[in-house]
Motif scaffolding. Structure first.
Motif, short mmCIF file in Angstrom:
data_model
loop_
_atom_site.label_atom_id
_atom_site.label_comp_id
_atom_site.label_asym_id
_atom_site.label_seq_id
_atom_site.Cartn_x
_atom_site.Cartn_y
_atom_site.Cartn_z
N ARG A 1 37.34 12.07 -28.05
CA ARG A 1 37.98 12.01 -29.25
C ARG A 1 37.20 12.12 -30.74
O ARG A 1 37.29 13.45 -31.49
CB ARG A 1 38.32 10.08 -29.53
N GLU A 2 35.80 11.78 -30.71
CA GLU A 2 35.06 12.24 -32.09
C GLU A 2 34.52 13.44 -31.55
O GLU A 2 34.24 14.09 -32.06
CB GLU A 2 33.80 11.07 -31.60
N ALA A 3 34.57 14.20 -30.37
CA ALA A 3 33.34 15.44 -30.13
C ALA A 3 34.48 16.50 -30.49
O ALA A 3 34.46 17.37 -31.18
CB ALA A 3 33.44 15.56 -28.12
N CYS A 4 36.25 16.28 -29.84
CA CYS A 4 37.19 16.68 -30.80
C CYS A 4 37.33 16.69 -32.04
O CYS A 4 37.80 17.78 -32.55
CB CYS A 4 37.92 16.72 -30.23
N ALA A 5 37.17 16.09 -33.03
CA ALA A 5 37.66 15.68 -33.66
C ALA A 5 36.33 16.69 -34.99
O ALA A 5 36.43 17.02 -35.68
CB ALA A 5 37.12 14.50 -34.82
N ALA A 6 35.18 16.69 -34.63
CA ALA A 6 33.84 17.05 -35.07
C ALA A 6 33.95 19.01 -34.56
O ALA A 6 34.08 19.31 -35.98
CB ALA A 6 32.34 17.19 -33.69
N SER A 7 35.23 19.05 -33.78
CA SER A 7 34.94 20.57 -33.87
C SER A 7 36.38 20.67 -34.18
O SER A 7 36.06 21.91 -34.89
CB SER A 7 36.16 20.44 -31.81
N ILE A 8 37.14 19.99 -34.65
CA ILE A 8 38.57 20.84 -35.70
C ILE A 8 37.91 20.95 -36.77
O ILE A 8 38.09 21.56 -37.71
CB ILE A 8 40.10 19.69 -35.37
N LEU A 9 37.30 19.57 -37.33
CA LEU A 9 36.88 19.53 -38.48
C LEU A 9 36.19 20.37 -39.47
O LEU A 9 35.89 20.89 -40.05
CB LEU A 9 36.71 17.82 -38.93
N GLY A 10 34.91 20.22 -37.80
CA GLY A 10 33.92 21.99 -38.16
C GLY A 10 34.68 23.05 -38.96
O GLY A 10 34.08 23.82 -39.69
N HIS A 11 35.60 23.77 -37.92
CA HIS A 11 35.80 24.77 -38.49
C HIS A 11 36.59 24.74 -39.73
O HIS A 11 36.68 25.78 -40.69
CB HIS A 11 37.09 25.45 -37.34
N ALA A 12 37.14 23.40 -39.93
CA ALA A 12 37.99 23.18 -40.96
C ALA A 12 36.80 23.48 -42.47
O ALA A 12 37.29 24.26 -43.57
CB ALA A 12 38.62 21.80 -41.02
N ALA A 13 35.77 23.13 -41.75
CA ALA A 13 34.79 22.62 -43.16
C ALA A 13 34.34 24.55 -43.71
O ALA A 13 33.79 24.66 -44.94
CB ALA A 13 33.54 22.34 -42.89
N THR A 14 34.36 25.74 -42.43
CA THR A 14 34.16 26.83 -42.37
C THR A 14 35.15 27.26 -43.84
O THR A 14 34.17 28.45 -44.17
CB THR A 14 34.56 27.15 -41.59
N LEU A 15 36.10 26.86 -44.07
CA LEU A 15 36.95 27.92 -44.79
C LEU A 15 36.83 26.55 -46.60
O LEU A 15 37.57 27.36 -47.59
CB LEU A 15 38.42 26.90 -43.92
N GLU A 16 35.89 25.64 -46.55
CA GLU A 16 35.57 25.16 -47.54
C GLU A 16 34.96 26.36 -48.92
O GLU A 16 36.41 26.42 -50.21
CB GLU A 16 34.79 23.97 -47.95
N ALA A 17 34.84 27.04 -48.88
CA ALA A 17 33.90 27.40 -49.25
C ALA A 17 34.72 28.42 -50.70
O ALA A 17 35.05 29.13 -51.54
CB ALA A 17 32.87 28.42 -49.09
N ASP A 18 35.69 29.02 -49.20
CA ASP A 18 36.64 30.30 -50.34
C ASP A 18 37.95 29.55 -50.62
O ASP A 18 38.83 30.48 -51.59
CB ASP A 18 37.34 30.76 -48.53
N PHE A 19 37.65 28.37 -50.36
CA PHE A 19 39.23 27.56 -51.13
C PHE A 19 38.68 27.49 -52.43
O PHE A 19 39.40 27.23 -53.28
CB PHE A 19 39.48 26.49 -49.94
N ARG A 20 37.48 27.25 -52.03
CA ARG A 20 37.07 26.23 -53.07
C ARG A 20 36.78 27.17 -54.21
O ARG A 20 37.39 26.80 -55.52
CB ARG A 20 35.63 25.75 -53.02
N GLN A 21 36.36 28.33 -53.81
CA GLN A 21 36.35 29.77 -55.11
C GLN A 21 37.65 30.12 -55.59
O GLN A 21 38.06 30.85 -56.20
CB GLN A 21 35.96 30.92 -54.21
N ALA A 22 38.86 29.94 -54.24
CA ALA A 22 40.41 30.61 -54.87
C ALA A 22 41.08 29.53 -56.04
O ALA A 22 41.46 29.96 -56.46
CB ALA A 22 40.64 30.39 -53.56
#
Length: 225
Positions: free
Chosen positions: A137-158
């Protein structure tokens, strides 16, 4: 945008590098394929060894158990697909809003073939193991949330560019994209229809258009002197 096949997406980068032909990497590659086809519980060590073309002894040399393999497979999936997304064309637009919608276009382009080909390994495993295997569970959460984190900068700027209110935060929106995608993958499996996934991505696009608002008005022309 060029057509991108799901299998090519998964194989786009190899975390094994020069060790691509090693038994460990072969087993991890096999896990990505077989677990997405059958699920974690239904996948046996014997099946993984056959798919990888290695012996059972080689399996237990690298992994103490199937659970240990599953944790490693989540990391392997993150690294492999992470390299794919890092080099994807949706990073090219200068406008952050355009980058977000280009990301959705890219995700939609990946929805091809069977559900086993376009769905997420981490999402597949966590649906089964969220209560029975905390390490998975923790490894899968790290995978999914880790990918989500790569989008944060674009959303913040948008959000800044579109003057969005304080009630909307970049991290929440980035996570929401993954909520929609993972839920769409489940319905795609349930219905056997990948169009369900594409429709969900389009609905997500419309939602984000409402959240981000219209393009800012151009500045008024300078008065003539």
């Amino acid at each position: 945008m060029p057509t991108i096949t799901p299998k090519a997406a998964v194989r786009h980068a190899s975390p094994g590098g020069s060790n691509r032909g090693s038994a460990r990497v072969k087993l991890l590659d096999a896990a990505v394929t077989v677990i997405r086809e059958k699920g974690l519980s239904a996948t046996s060590v014997d099946e993984l060894c056959v798919a990888a073309g290695v012996t059972k002894g080689a399996f237990f040399h690298h992994f103490e158990s199937k659970e240990v393999l599953a944790v490693a497979a989540a990391g392997h999936w993150s690294q492999t697909t992470g390299e794919l997304f890092a080099g994807a064309p949706y990073h090219q637009p200068t406008d952050p809003v355009d980058r977000i919608f280009a990301y959705l276009d890219f995700r939609e382009a990946l929805v091809q073939g069977s559900a086993a080909e376009y769905s997420c390994l981490a999402g597949t495993m966590v649906q089964e193991a969220f209560d029975t295997s905390p390490p998975v569970r923790e490894a899968c959460a790290a995978s999914i949330l880790g990918h989500a984190a790569t989008l944060e900068a674009d959303f913040r700027q948008a959000l800044v560019a579109r003057h969005a209110g304080p009630e909307v935060d970049a991290a929440g929106l980035a996570r929401h994209t993954q909520v929609v995608l993972q839920g769409a993958f489940v319905l795609g499996k349930a219905t056997g229809d990948p169009q369900v996934v594409r429709d969900s991505i389009q609905h997500l696009r419309r939602y984000l258009q409402c959240v981000l608002g219209p393009d800012p008005a151009p500045p008024p022309p300078s008065p003539r002197t």
